[in-house]
Motif scaffolding. Structure first.
Motif, PDB file in Angstrom:
ATOM      1  N   UNK A 354      42.702  84.026  33.091  1.00  0.00           N
ATOM      2  CA  UNK A 354      42.629  83.121  31.722  1.00  0.00           C
ATOM      3  C   UNK A 354      43.074  83.841  30.655  1.00  0.00           C
ATOM      4  N   UNK A 355      43.664  83.232  29.493  1.00  0.00           N
ATOM      5  CA  UNK A 355      43.901  83.866  28.393  1.00  0.00           C
ATOM      6  C   UNK A 355      42.684  84.059  27.446  1.00  0.00           C
ATOM      7  N   UNK A 356      42.292  85.083  26.841  1.00  0.00           N
ATOM      8  CA  UNK A 356      40.967  85.233  26.077  1.00  0.00           C
ATOM      9  C   UNK A 356      41.268  85.690  24.792  1.00  0.00           C
ATOM     10  N   UNK A 357      40.418  85.224  23.692  1.00  0.00           N
ATOM     11  CA  UNK A 357      40.702  85.491  22.554  1.00  0.00           C
ATOM     12  C   UNK A 357      39.526  86.556  21.994  1.00  0.00           C
ATOM     13  N   UNK A 358      39.930  87.699  21.725  1.00  0.00           N
ATOM     14  CA  UNK A 358      38.924  88.677  21.212  1.00  0.00           C
ATOM     15  C   UNK A 358      39.093  88.728  19.794  1.00  0.00           C
ATOM     16  N   UNK A 359      38.135  89.182  18.931  1.00  0.00           N
ATOM     17  CA  UNK A 359      38.075  89.423  17.775  1.00  0.00           C
ATOM     18  C   UNK A 359      37.111  90.575  17.282  1.00  0.00           C
ATOM     19  N   UNK A 360      37.369  91.151  16.111  1.00  0.00           N
ATOM     20  CA  UNK A 360      36.595  92.483  15.631  1.00  0.00           C
ATOM     21  C   UNK A 360      34.991  91.957  15.580  1.00  0.00           C
ATOM     22  N   UNK A 361      34.734  90.529  15.698  1.00  0.00           N
ATOM     23  CA  UNK A 361      33.568  90.211  15.304  1.00  0.00           C
ATOM     24  C   UNK A 361      32.702  90.145  16.767  1.00  0.00           C
ATOM     25  N   UNK A 362      33.419  90.322  18.031  1.00  0.00           N
ATOM     26  CA  UNK A 362      32.707  90.420  19.230  1.00  0.00           C
ATOM     27  C   UNK A 362      32.545  88.839  19.727  1.00  0.00           C
ATOM     28  N   UNK A 363      31.691  88.820  20.767  1.00  0.00           N
ATOM     29  CA  UNK A 363      31.726  87.740  21.685  1.00  0.00           C
ATOM     30  C   UNK A 363      31.153  86.655  20.710  1.00  0.00           C
ATOM     31  N   UNK A 392      42.121  76.367  39.167  1.00  0.00           N
ATOM     32  CA  UNK A 392      41.890  75.781  37.850  1.00  0.00           C
ATOM     33  C   UNK A 392      41.782  74.281  38.097  1.00  0.00           C
ATOM     34  N   UNK A 393      40.509  73.968  37.223  1.00  0.00           N
ATOM     35  CA  UNK A 393      40.222  72.703  37.201  1.00  0.00           C
ATOM     36  C   UNK A 393      40.894  71.544  37.489  1.00  0.00           C
ATOM     37  N   UNK A 394      40.758  70.734  38.483  1.00  0.00           N
ATOM     38  CA  UNK A 394      41.540  69.500  38.852  1.00  0.00           C
ATOM     39  C   UNK A 394      40.677  69.123  40.163  1.00  0.00           C
ATOM     40  N   UNK A 395      40.943  67.965  40.417  1.00  0.00           N
ATOM     41  CA  UNK A 395      40.234  67.134  41.406  1.00  0.00           C
ATOM     42  C   UNK A 395      40.750  67.646  42.954  1.00  0.00           C
ATOM     43  N   UNK A 396      41.836  68.245  43.361  1.00  0.00           N
ATOM     44  CA  UNK A 396      42.629  68.560  44.345  1.00  0.00           C
ATOM     45  C   UNK A 396      42.644  70.202  44.356  1.00  0.00           C
ATOM     46  N   UNK A 397      42.288  70.845  45.351  1.00  0.00           N
ATOM     47  CA  UNK A 397      42.065  72.309  45.543  1.00  0.00           C
ATOM     48  C   UNK A 397      43.633  72.806  45.725  1.00  0.00           C
ATOM     49  N   UNK A 398      44.077  73.642  45.131  1.00  0.00           N
ATOM     50  CA  UNK A 398      45.406  74.029  45.049  1.00  0.00           C
ATOM     51  C   UNK A 398      45.564  74.979  46.182  1.00  0.00           C
ATOM     52  N   UNK A 399      44.493  75.525  46.899  1.00  0.00           N
ATOM     53  CA  UNK A 399      44.571  76.347  48.056  1.00  0.00           C
ATOM     54  C   UNK A 399      44.824  75.507  49.201  1.00  0.00           C
ATOM     55  N   UNK A 400      43.623  74.741  49.737  1.00  0.00           N
ATOM     56  CA  UNK A 400      43.494  74.263  50.731  1.00  0.00           C
ATOM     57  C   UNK A 400      43.792  72.765  50.715  1.00  0.00           C
ATOM     58  N   UNK A 401      44.017  71.879  49.460  1.00  0.00           N
ATOM     59  CA  UNK A 401      44.337  70.885  49.210  1.00  0.00           C
ATOM     60  C   UNK A 401      43.021  69.893  49.431  1.00  0.00           C
ATOM     61  N   UNK A 402      41.859  70.435  49.573  1.00  0.00           N
ATOM     62  CA  UNK A 402      40.760  69.574  49.699  1.00  0.00           C
ATOM     63  C   UNK A 402      40.516  68.851  48.426  1.00  0.00           C
ATOM     64  N   UNK A 403      40.210  67.451  48.448  1.00  0.00           N
ATOM     65  CA  UNK A 403      39.752  66.783  47.209  1.00  0.00           C
ATOM     66  C   UNK A 403      38.252  66.796  46.987  1.00  0.00           C
ATOM     67  N   UNK A 404      37.926  67.542  45.815  1.00  0.00           N
ATOM     68  CA  UNK A 404      36.724  67.861  45.412  1.00  0.00           C
ATOM     69  C   UNK A 404      35.952  66.730  44.481  1.00  0.00           C
ATOM     70  N   UNK A 405      37.116  65.707  44.269  1.00  0.00           N
ATOM     71  CA  UNK A 405      36.691  64.759  43.137  1.00  0.00           C
ATOM     72  C   UNK A 405      36.622  65.137  41.892  1.00  0.00           C
TER      73      UNK A 405
END
Ligand SMILES: [Zn+2]
Length: 489
Positions: A354-363, A392-405
């Protein structure tokens, strides 16, 4: 042009690297002296540094390239040598060549030898997140006028503090998703164990190794790195494992060997020659898998690792991202890396890509309350209940197609809002109930009525009498109330 510059090659850069360089130069022109470059692991920071070195040598500057670990001095030397820029190395076992305008040193060695090299005009600090205040005080006291360019993929210290005490300004490189889209890095698939490994947050700086090992043992086959590696391994695929302790890594290396893999364990105690031979084995096919604690966590440039087995739960975003960086480098025939997360690091820190935003101020400036749950789980990815991959968050798993709701998790920000609403609603309900009680009491026309009310409410027998007295011994008039103008309200 001095004698060391003859034949120096031009350092060509990718577009985003060139952009970083030009931004750094515009900061220098604006009078800034301490500039941090943030760019992801695998985005070619050493090559970008080679451009700074090239431009500096062309201007007859004395340049010091400082690495935080002694084993990381030969890689930049080789990179610079590829452009015919010769570097002296300040390290035991190397000839000291103080006349060369380019010196590479490990910070530890350097601090004891600050006056031995020609005062640098430009200091390039590799993996700048390791810079501690004390070390910098020593170096900057010796070279107060030098321009300092820091390089880091993860510019945060282990405790989450930023680098604003050293650097004035940060130049941001591209994000990991941007680099993946353009083929400079590859994506990775993340597999997790079916059950989260639950460990309480440590009191010290990171999770207790013995607790991690016990928790993995409790999980049986789901926590067994060999089982997971065998499930993922195909001929020619090389891997790396991160363990919580050297003993754990040695033990796993032996188990992998018994299972027929060319597996080794690297630790800080491994002699340099052995370490180099083991890592070189990745190229020749003599090494399938290396276990380590954090020896090859960063800086080590090994292009074709595909499988990462993570058994070392960590609170450190730096360690996590640096580890994941080992499998994101592109190679021939490599489609994506495989991250086997046995300890829940992905849930704690979010998908590696994922894209992360860093700064000189830390976490403090990095993690938004809208992006994580109260338990610190990232909402950008969730784990499939069927194949256990993180997607990536969605109802359906992009790998196995299972619907996780639908994803039922809520963000820290939302949880705080709900608590606030609940508190307000509760306060309003209490207020309303108090009003109803008061009206009932006021409606009582006699002590007997009030006593009957007290009995219905289950109050102590003395309540009605006391209440009767506070009410002035007589009920408030029932019926319409009158406003100041005399009319019923
Ligand atoms: Zn799935």
């Amino acid at each position: 042009m001095g004698p060391h510059l003859q034949g120096m090659q031009h350092v060509s850069l990718r577009d985003y690297q060139a952009k970083i360089v030009s931004e750094v130069y515009s900061h220098i022109r604006a009078g800034r002296r301490r500039i941090l470059v943030q760019s992801p692991v695998g985005s070619g920071k050493t090559r970008t540094a080679a451009r700074f070195v090239h431009d500096g040598l062309s201007r007859a500057l004395n340049i010091l390239f400082a690495a935080h670990r002694k084993e990381l001095v030969t890689q930049p030397r080789d990179t610079f040598a590829a452009f015919d820029m010769r570097a002296g190395i300040v390290k035991a076992g190397f000839d000291f060549e103080p006349d060369l305008p380019l010196q590479i040193a490990s910070v530890q060695t350097l601090v004891g030898k600050l006056d031995a090299i020609t005062t640098p005009n430009l200091i390039i600090l590799d993996e700048a997140h390791h810079a501690t205040a004390g070390m910098w005080a020593a170096i900057l006291a010796e070279y107060p006028d030098a321009i300092v360019i820091g390089l880091s993929g993860t510019p945060e210290r282990a405790d989450g503090t930023g680098l604003s005490d050293i650097f004035e300004v940060m130049v941001e490189g591209p994000s990991i998703p941007w680099l993946i889209e353009r083929g400079y890095l590859v994506d990775c698939d993340v597999f997790g164990a079916p059950d989260r490994l639950i460990l309480s947050k440590p009191r010290g700086s990171d999770y207790d190794p013995s607790k991690i090992i016990k928790a993995l043992e409790r999980k049986g086959r789901d926590g067994d790195p060999l089982v997971r590696f065998q499930a993922q391994h195909k001929p020619g695929k090389r891997g790396v494992g991160f363990g919580p302790s050297v003993e754990f890594c040695e033990h796993q290396a032996e188990r992998f060997q018994s299972a027929g893999f060319k597996a080794f364990c690297l630790s800080a105690a491994t002699p340099d020659d052995d370490r180099d031979a083991i890592l070189a084995g990745y190229e020749t096919g003599d090494t399938d898998f290396v276990w380590n604690v954090d020896v090859i966590g960063e800086g080590t440039d090994i292009p074709d690792l595909e499988i990462l087995i993570d058994c070392a739960k960590t609170m450190s975003i730096v360690r996590y991202i640096q580890r994941a960086g080992r499998i994101l480098r592109p190679a021939d025939g490599k489609i994506c890396g495989i991250y086997e997360d046995l300890v829940g690091n992905v849930a704690e820190h979010g998908h590696p890509c994922i894209a992360r935003k860093f700064s000189l101020q830390g976490s403090a400036g990095r993690v938004k309350a809208s992006e994580v749950t109260e338990d610190g789980e990232h909402l950008s990815t969730r784990q499939c209940n069927t194949c256990f991959q993180h997607y990536p968050t969605a109802p359906v798993c992009k790998y196995c197609g299972a619907d996780n709701g639908p994803d039922k998790r809520i963000s820290k920000e939302r949880a705080a809002e709900i608590r606030k609403l609940e508190k307000e609603e509760l306060a309003a309900a209490k207020k309303e109930a108090a009003k109803v009680r008061l009206d009932e009491e006021r409606a009582c026309g006699s002590l007997q009525e009030l006593q009957a009310l007290g009995t219905r409410r289950g109050y102590a027998p003395g309540w009605a009498f006391k209440r009767w007295k506070t009410m002035g011994g007589r009920p408030k008039p029932a019926g319409p109330k009158f406003g100041l103008d005399g009319w019923p309200t």
